[in-house]
Write a protein that holds these residues in place. Structure first.
Motif, PDB file in Angstrom:
ATOM      1  N   UNK A  96     -19.702 -23.559  -8.285  1.00 35.86           N
ATOM      2  CA  UNK A  96     -20.469 -22.610  -9.093  1.00 35.86           C
ATOM      3  C   UNK A  96     -19.672 -22.178 -10.325  1.00 35.86           C
ATOM      4  N   UNK A  97     -20.390 -21.985 -11.433  1.00 39.15           N
ATOM      5  CA  UNK A  97     -19.743 -21.660 -12.702  1.00 39.15           C
ATOM      6  C   UNK A  97     -18.956 -20.350 -12.626  1.00 39.15           C
ATOM      7  N   UNK A  98     -19.491 -19.357 -11.921  1.00 44.38           N
ATOM      8  CA  UNK A  98     -18.769 -18.092 -11.803  1.00 44.38           C
ATOM      9  C   UNK A  98     -17.450 -18.277 -11.059  1.00 44.38           C
ATOM     10  N   UNK A  99     -17.450 -19.134 -10.031  1.00 45.33           N
ATOM     11  CA  UNK A  99     -16.223 -19.402  -9.288  1.00 45.33           C
ATOM     12  C   UNK A  99     -15.225 -20.140 -10.169  1.00 45.33           C
ATOM     13  N   UNK A 100     -15.724 -21.087 -10.959  1.00 41.92           N
ATOM     14  CA  UNK A 100     -14.861 -21.840 -11.876  1.00 41.92           C
ATOM     15  C   UNK A 100     -14.187 -20.904 -12.872  1.00 41.92           C
ATOM     16  N   UNK A 101     -14.982 -19.979 -13.423  1.00 41.77           N
ATOM     17  CA  UNK A 101     -14.470 -19.104 -14.488  1.00 41.77           C
ATOM     18  C   UNK A 101     -13.542 -18.025 -13.932  1.00 41.77           C
ATOM     19  N   UNK A 102     -14.033 -17.295 -12.934  1.00 38.63           N
ATOM     20  CA  UNK A 102     -13.310 -16.107 -12.483  1.00 38.63           C
ATOM     21  C   UNK A 102     -12.277 -16.379 -11.399  1.00 38.63           C
ATOM     22  N   UNK A 103     -12.296 -17.564 -10.803  1.00 44.29           N
ATOM     23  CA  UNK A 103     -11.297 -17.891  -9.791  1.00 44.29           C
ATOM     24  C   UNK A 103     -10.291 -18.909 -10.310  1.00 44.29           C
ATOM     25  N   UNK A 104     -10.776 -20.058 -10.717  1.00 45.65           N
ATOM     26  CA  UNK A 104      -9.877 -21.135 -11.131  1.00 45.65           C
ATOM     27  C   UNK A 104      -9.325 -20.909 -12.553  1.00 45.65           C
ATOM     28  N   UNK A 105     -10.221 -20.752 -13.518  1.00 44.00           N
ATOM     29  CA  UNK A 105      -9.779 -20.634 -14.919  1.00 44.00           C
ATOM     30  C   UNK A 105      -9.020 -19.330 -15.159  1.00 44.00           C
ATOM     31  N   UNK A 106      -9.543 -18.228 -14.632  1.00 44.90           N
ATOM     32  CA  UNK A 106      -8.905 -16.926 -14.860  1.00 44.90           C
ATOM     33  C   UNK A 106      -7.504 -16.877 -14.278  1.00 44.90           C
ATOM     34  N   UNK A 107      -7.323 -17.510 -13.115  1.00 40.94           N
ATOM     35  CA  UNK A 107      -6.001 -17.529 -12.486  1.00 40.94           C
ATOM     36  C   UNK A 107      -4.998 -18.266 -13.364  1.00 40.94           C
ATOM     37  N   UNK A 108      -5.420 -19.384 -13.937  1.00 40.00           N
ATOM     38  CA  UNK A 108      -4.517 -20.137 -14.812  1.00 40.00           C
ATOM     39  C   UNK A 108      -4.266 -19.423 -16.134  1.00 40.00           C
TER      40      UNK A 108
END
Length: 359
Positions: free
Chosen positions: A266-278
């Motif tokens: 899901x896009x929200x998971x991509x943005x707020x979990x994966x991308x935000x962490x990096x």
């Protein structure tokens, strides 16, 4: 991790010693003598009186006592520095013979809890700094929380909508906000909210002549601090938003993000979990650095709104040549900055497992 922290503590201690020496020399090489100044004032002497003329108008014993009191009986800066730190005893004077014993006094420096004496206020420096420090910490923490609460979501939104009308509008707005000096923003907001809308007071920290207590005093203080907080928050929006946006754009272009999207995450998971962490690695530096700036005193804001903070106190100390106040505050800033750098390195290890601070 433990070995790394010990090495960093050793580095911090070495840098602290070097900077303390440099700052002590900087303020003690200024041509001033407290004993001479106080003796001249007491003797009602002319401004251009020489030390010899002062001695004629002022008892020699009292003049020498003042020299011992302020530590100006010696010109040896090494001895004066060690006394300031608390590693060398202060001088003493025999009141009968007026002979000075360079090592006859007590150890009374920073290590013994003596952080200096304010000659203008005639009280310990610590007592002077307490209230301004509380005000500065409160103002800056409040403004930083507000700024982060706005800029982090806004920066993420701009990164996700990169190149679209929303991003373009925000880019123009943030460039304007980033380019305007803080004092210009303060003047504009004073004109708008004080002169035109008449919502907030122009300066001060409480209602003149009031003696409120409890919750009433708190809300009265917040009313007077509202405009400075708005100015500080607005001033930080441009730079912080662009910083978060740049970090998120870089994170969203990584291969792992493309892989996550390809796998149907899901896009929200991509943005707020994966991308935000990096994206957190550079942002951690920004956030910690912003909190460290708490102790810089918010010099411009405090001066323009007549707030009783550390910035205002430092300006007054420099203007009145109350160098013990300024020196202690500078040392405090140095310690906070050095500890902050250590904190940033440690936080890196928790934010991103790829960072191995123990190697």
């Amino acid at each position: 991790m433990g070995k790394y922290i010990l090495k960093r503590v050793g580095y911090v201690f070495l840098v602290l010693v070097i900077l303390s020496i440099l700052m002590f020399l900087l303020y003690n090489l200024v041509p001033s003598d407290r004993a001479y100044s106080e003796a001249r004032e007491s003797a009602n002497a002319l401004p251009k009186s020489t030390p010899a003329e002062i001695r004629k108008n002022y008892q020699e014993s009292e003049y020498r006592k003042l020299q011992v009191k302020y530590g100006t009986e010696t010109k040896n800066l090494v001895v004066r520095y060690l006394r300031w730190i608390g590693l060398f005893p202060k001088a003493s004077i025999n009141e009968q013979t007026l002979e000075i014993n360079p090592t006859g006094g007590e150890f009374d420096g920073l290590l013994q809890g003596n952080f200096g004496w304010s000659y203008t206020q005639n009280k310990p420096v610590v007592d002077m700094v307490k209230e301004p420090m509380k005000n500065t910490i409160f103002i800056n923490i409040f403004a930083t929380i507000l700024a982060l609460g706005i800029t982090i979501p806004l920066g993420i939104k701009c990164a996700v909508k990169r190149g679209k009308p929303v991003d373009k509008v925000m880019q123009i707005a943030t460039i304007i906000g980033y380019s305007l000096p803080t004092f210009i923003i303060a003047i504009l907001f004073i004109w708008l909210f004080v002169a035109v809308l008449k919502i907030f007071p122009a300066s001060g920290m409480k209602t003149p002549g009031s003696s409120y207590t409890g919750i009433v005093a708190f809300f009265d203080k917040m009313y007077y601090l509202s405009l400075p907080l708005i100015v500080m928050t607005f001033s930080s929006l441009g730079g912080m938003t662009r910083y978060v946006r740049a970090s998120m754009i870089e994170a969203l272009s990584m291969d792992c993000i493309k892989t996550a999207r390809a796998k149907g995450v899901k896009e929200k998971v991509v943005i707020y979990s994966h991308a935000w962490r990096n994206a957190l690695i550079p942002i951690v530096t920004l956030v910690v650095g912003w909190f460290l700036s708490i102790f810089s005193g918010s010099l411009i804001i405090e001066s323009m709104f007549a707030l009783n903070g550390m910035g205002k106190l430092m300006i007054e100390g420099l203007q009145t040549q109350d160098y013990e106040v300024v020196l202690l505050m500078q040392m405090f800033y140095v310690i906070i900055s050095l500890m902050g750098n250590l904190l940033i390195d440690i936080v890196y290890g928790f934010v991103d497992p790829r960072v191995r601070v123990n190697k």
